[in-house]
Scaffold this active site. Structure first.
Site, PDB file in Angstrom:
ATOM      1  N   GLY A  30       0.797  -1.222   0.000  1.00  0.00           N
ATOM      2  CA  GLY A  30       0.000   0.000   0.000  1.00  0.00           C
ATOM      3  C   GLY A  30       0.821   1.258   0.000  1.00  0.00           C
ATOM      4  N   GLU A  31       2.108   1.175   0.349  1.00  0.00           N
ATOM      5  CA  GLU A  31       2.935   2.370   0.462  1.00  0.00           C
ATOM      6  C   GLU A  31       3.465   2.767  -0.913  1.00  0.00           C
ATOM      7  OE1 GLU A  31       7.027   3.846   2.709  1.00  0.00           O
ATOM      8  OE2 GLU A  31       6.050   1.963   3.289  1.00  0.00           O
ATOM      9  N   ALA A  32       3.284   4.040  -1.241  1.00  0.00           N
ATOM     10  CA  ALA A  32       3.632   4.518  -2.583  1.00  0.00           C
ATOM     11  C   ALA A  32       5.113   4.344  -2.884  1.00  0.00           C
ATOM     12  CB  ALA A  32       3.239   5.984  -2.732  1.00  0.00           C
TER      13      ALA A  32
END
Length: 1102
Positions: A30-32
């Site tokens: 989920g972390e860009a």
């Protein structure tokens, strides 16, 4: 992660197929930033497996995000307005290093993604359902994709009169009903219309009490109203309304007029800070107003601390008058007892003026009273309540992908305003730019690229500033950022480092300050020495800096740059090509630039020596070896590759095998080749030596196609100087010729040293690698024939000598077909160098006679000075001189050519077939026939005698040429009869020989009889001949050896052949007996022939 991605084999796969296979193996985090690292590595791996699909991994990286965006847009049911193929193509414009990926490729990609969704692996069905509602949010790509394509939703936020009218009608209809129902708003767009109606009254309601009241409760409410108003207008992208509220609140800070600051102004400053913290993602251009306030606050805060202003270090030098005025004000007040401060700065801060009219920088004003100064000191003490402003810059890390770009743009504008003042420049915002670049350097590549586009332009502008101190500060700041940036790992085929360091290159080229250019070189040197392990694509920019320095006008800069370049090549050469083999070419181009240094000959010679080292490294195949082990040498190209037309992989720097080196060999060899025109003899000689040593030592690695390119684009252009400068090209520029040679003092040196040496080296190289390059023989012969065809005797002599050199060294290697090419080239050279006397025979040429030349001034004397006639006369004279010089040159060249042909024939007489010898015979016979035609033209000879003072030619003019040409023709035919080589036809050769002998005897008899005049022409009964003149006797004596050789050739015929053709020769022999000769040897040879050959035949016939 890297090992996992490297385990994929994407070879030959379409781009979308590769992404599909890649994303099916795991679920994206989920972390860009994690997504960014994964996609970055994917792009590198895809380009490594398919090196000819994209020009660099940057293209694949951007396209990967575009494909994910397209996939979400096409298959998410919540998105109503779908992206079209044209939208997709438009979104990807310029992603291929500024160029467009072919439209057909993108359109095909769009069709495949639209028809077949890319699905990612999920842990459970619930997550899959959740993802289908909003894929972007699950993937953490919202902010990332906004960088690729701006949200289209902004269009629906615009004001619509129709919508407002429709809503009003709905409200009226609801009001008529007896029961009113409360409807909860589901769309914030409704707020937009409400704000549009009431924003102006709200602004007045907040501003007037804030300005007039001192009640703390009222002030707090007004400031809270400003905060909410700015929040609403910013969140809904109502730019005009947002800026109105922000500007008004900024004015209430009174930072532009610190002497009037009150507690409510301090509260307004605090409100500004709160807004920056809470609504930073929506402020966009309004950041400029907030950062302006921060800049002014920090300026006043420094005054309160008593610190010296930036102008102490960065102001431009003042004239003597200003310095003397300033000296009177050096006793400064102590603010807050923390140190001395400049009273000028305090005065400047007090008298800043209105918020709109004054910039951040300002000039000092006079007339500051003690009361005003005391108020200023007390107000500055109040600023301590605000606290630390630095948190705005620290928290810039939390801004979203679009907001950080807006923040950087605004900060650069504020910094430009600070630095614009010549008397009071400030570097506060410049230092903060360095800080926020440091804080945000770990953002994803997309965002960082956008940030650096802004910062790069800013550093270029400041680096070229007229204020040298500021420019130095900016370049040093850029150096600090570069050192930090080089700590980050860069994968193969990317250009991030190169893009980051481009400001150094641009400033190096644009700056007029020697100090700045020297500083840049030292900065780059420090980067190399301390970060050499991390430099990848950054080498390109570094070499561009050194290349620019190589052409600098200041000797110290050239010497300093080469000193660093020398260390790089000696100590760090393996690092240059560790990841990017294309940087080898940049290194070579840089060294080539140093070879042209005009300050120091040693620099040029050392640079040439380093080019020799580079050639050795290239031949060893060391370039990119660390990466080539990971891949097969036979790489397939994707069937729909956007770059499938390329023959070899240039952009990616991959070396598939040693035959594919042309991209890397060519700049090195071409650079050495161009040095053959250097005005310094030592440099020319050294460059040629290294060039040909390189080709001799490493040419065995080259394929025929590479050799062909080397000959055509590296070796043959060495002689362009001959074609374009020395060649007078008679028709277009007849006045050049010898005069052109005399006009260039170094031309002789180049011609007789460099050109001769280069041509010899080309010939020797061709012989050495003949087994590979034998198909290029025709091109080499063409070069040599071009030399022979030049109307310049020295050039032609050089060409003929090189021709003989080639034949003597390689003749044994030639096949029958190759010899045919050789003899045809000789024939071409012979035909092209035939002397042309038409300028004297043409009746309409307007050339005057010698008498006219001697007495032609009579008309001018009788009619006065006539300038046009004099110019025409001079032009005619020049043309005549040039034409005569050309004729003499051609005659001399043909004599040299005959000698060369005889030498070549003597060496390879056993190898030459009858067909090839007949071609040579035809060439020489054509020369002889033309020479005889000229020699027998009485009109032409009389003209030449008339111009004898200018021509200084013998009479007849081409007698020696005619004799030698006929002599070699006789030798060819006689030897053919004796040797009987391959393809020999006895009857054909005999016919050639008989015809040639008849022709020679006939010509001689004509000349002998034409010199005798019969008295019968005077009407007398008696007939006798007048004896020949001395001139004609000398001519016949010169022809005697040819006649004797001809008589001997006739006698050498076989008995049957002699008897058969005696009837044809007998009248000629009778004429020889009756005519007068210039030499008794002919009569002796004739007597021997009659007694030994003709007599027995006659006796037998009786």
């Amino acid at each position: 992660m890297h090992a996992y991605v490297d385990s994929f084999d994407f070879q030959g796969k379409e781009f979308d197929e590769a992404i599909r296979a890649f994303l099916q193996g795991f679920r994206l985090p989920g972390e860009a930033q994690k997504i960014d690292r994964i996609m970055e590595k994917f792009a590198e791996r895809y380009c490594k497996c398919n090196p000819k699909v994209f020009s660099s991994a940057d293209t694949a990286y951007v396209l990967a995000y575009s494909v994910i965006l397209l996939n979400t847009d096409a298959h998410n049911p919540t998105i109503k307005t779908k992206m079209s193929a044209d939208d997709f193509i438009r979104n990807n414009r310029g992603i291929d290093d500024g160029k467009d990926v072919p439209e057909e490729y993108l359109r095909s990609l769009f069709e495949r993604i639209s028809k077949n969704e890319i699905k990612m692996k999920d842990d459970n069905l619930a997550l899959q359902q959740k993802q289908s509602l909003n894929s972007n949010r699950i993937l953490g790509l919202d902010n990332i994709l906004n960088i690729v394509v701006r949200k289209r939703g902004d269009e629906s936020m615009e004001t619509s009169d129709d919508l407002v009218r429709h809503m009003q009608e709905q409200f009226k209809e609801k009001a008529r009903k007896s029961e009113s129902v409360y409807y909860a708003a589901t769309d914030v767009v409704i707020l937009r219309f409400m704000v549009e109606v009431c924003w102006a009254p709200m602004l007045a309601a907040f501003s007037v009490p804030l300005d007039q009241a001192d009640d703390g409760v009222v002030i707090a409410l007004c400031l809270e109203g400003f905060r909410y108003a700015i929040h609403v207008t910013a969140a809904m992208s109502m730019k005009t309304h947002r800026d109105a509220f922000v500007t008004s609140l900024a004015k209430f800070t009174s930072l532009h007029s610190p002497a009037d600051i009150k507690q409510k102004n301090i509260d307004a400053i605090k409100a500004i800070i709160t807004i920056a913290d809470e609504d930073g993602n929506y402020l966009q251009e309004a950041w400029e107003h907030i950062l302006t306030c921060v800049s002014r606050f920090e300026h006043l805060h420094l005054l309160g601390e008593g610190a010296p202003p930036d102008a102490t270090f960065f102001a431009l030098p003042q004239n003597e008058f200003d310095k003397s005025k300033q000296a009177k004000s050096l006793i400064l007040p102590v603010l807050k007892k923390k140190g001395p401060g400049k009273i000028q700065s305090a005065a400047s801060a007090m008298r800043r003026g209105s918020y709109d009219s004054a910039g951040i920088g300002g000039s000092a004003s006079a007339g500051i009273t003690s009361e005003q100064m005391n108020n200023l000191v007390s107000n500055l003490n109040m600023l301590e309540q605000v606290g630390e402003m630095n948190r705005i810059f620290i928290r810039s890390q939390k801004l979203n992908s679009e907001a950080i770009v807006d923040f950087v743009k605004a900060l650069c504008k504020v910094s430009m305003e600070e630095l614009r003042s010549t008397s009071d420049p400030r570097v506060f915002s410049l230092t903060k730019i360095v800080e926020i670049a440091h804080y945000n350097m770990n953002r994803i590549r997309f965002v960082w690229t956008k940030i650096w586009q802004v910062l790069g332009e800013f550093f270029v502008t400041i680096g070229c500033s007229e204020n040298l101190s500021i420019a130095i500060f900016a370049m040093d700041s850029l150096r600090q950022l570069s050192m930090k940036f080089l700590e980050r790992e860069e994968l193969a085929n990317y250009n991030f480092q190169n893009e980051f360091m481009k400001p150094f290159v641009i400033v190096m080229r644009k700056s007029s300050a020697v100090e700045i250019r020297e500083l840049i070189i030292r900065c780059v040197s420090q980067m190399v020495l301390s970060r050499v392990n991390h430099v990848k694509s950054g080498w390109k920019s570094m070499f561009m800096v050194f290349t620019t320095a190589a052409y600098d006008d200041h000797k110290n800069i050239v010497l300093l740059a080469f000193e660093i370049m020398e260390k790089i090549v000696r100590d760090y050469f393996p690092y240059i090509t560790e990841t990017e083999t294309t940087t080898f070419t940049d290194c070579v181009n840089c060294l080539v630039a140093f070879t042209n240094s005009r300050f120091n000959k040693d620099i040029s010679l050392n640079a040439i020596a380093f080019l020799r080292l580079c050639a050795a490294k290239l031949a060893e195949g060391d370039l990119g070896s660390s990466r080539n082990k990971e891949r097969d040498t036979s790489v397939k190209v994707s069937p729909s590759s956007p770059h499938k037309g390329k023959d070899h992989n240039i952009e990616n720097g991959e070396l598939t095998d040693k035959e594919d080196h042309i991209y890397f060999w060519f700049p090195l060899l071409a650079g050495l080749s161009e040095l053959s025109f250097d005005p310094r003899p030592e440099i020319r000689k050294s460059a040629l030596q290294v060039l040909f040593d390189t080709l001799r030592n490493y040419g065995h690695h080259f394929s025929l196609s590479l050799w062909e390119r080397v000959f055509e684009s590296v070796l043959f252009p060495i002689f362009d100087y001959v074609r374009h400068t020395i060649d007078p090209s008679g028709e277009n520029s007849p006045t050049h010729g010898i005069d052109a040679e005399e006009g260039e003092p170094d031309q002789d040196s180049w011609l007789y040293e460099t050109c001769t040496l280069a041509l010899q080296l080309v010939v020797d190289l061709f012989v050495k690698v003949y087994d590979t390059v034998n198909p290029l023989l025709k091109k080499v012969l063409f070069l040599l024939v071009n030399f022979v065809k030049r109307p310049h005797q020295s050039l032609a002599g050089i060409g003929i000598a090189a021709f003989v050199r080639l034949m003597s060294n390689a003749g044994n290697l030639f096949s029958e077909d190759k010899w045919l090419e050789v003899v045809l080239s000789i024939k071409e050279a012979a035909n092209a160098t035939i002397p042309d006397f038409s300028f004297l025979l043409n009746e309409n040429n307007n050339y005057w006679s010698q008498e006219e030349d001697m007495t032609g001034n009579g008309n001018a004397e009788s009619t006065g000075t006539d300038t046009p006639d004099e110019d025409l006369e001079n032009l005619r004279r020049h043309r005549l001189y040039d034409a005569i010089a050309d004729v003499k040159c051609r005659a001399a060249v043909q004599l040299l050519l005959i000698q060369a042909v005889m030498e070549i024939y003597s060496m390879y007489r056993p190898q030459l077939s009858s067909k090839n010898i007949i071609v040579l015979f035809d060439a020489m016979h054509g020369v002889a026939s033309h020479a005889h035609k000229i020699n027998s033209d009485t009109t032409l000879r009389s003209k030449l005698l008339e111009f004898s003072s200018m021509t200084q030619m013998q009479d007849p003019p081409l007698l020696r040429l005619e004799n030698e040409a006929y002599q070699i023709c006789l030798s060819f035919l006689q030897n053919l009869v004796l040797d009987k080589p391959t393809g020999f036809e006895d009857s054909d050769v005999e016919t050639y020989l008989i015809n040639l002998c008849s022709e020679v005897l006939h010509f001689y008899i004509e000349i002998a009889h034409s010199g005798q005049v019969s008295e019968s022409s005077l009407g007398a009964q008696l007939r006798w001949l007048i004896p020949l003149g001395s001139g004609r006797r000398r001519e016949l004596a010169a022809r005697a050896p040819l006649i004797i050789a001809t008589l001997q050739a006739i006698c050498s015929l076989g008995d049957a052949s002699f008897e058969k053709n005696l009837s044809g020769f007998f009248p000629l022999l009778s004429s020889l007996i009756s005519c007068e000769h210039g030499s008794n040897e002919i009569q002796l040879a004739l007597s021997d022939m009659l007694s030994s050959s003709v007599g027995p035949v006659l006796l037998r016939s009786c």
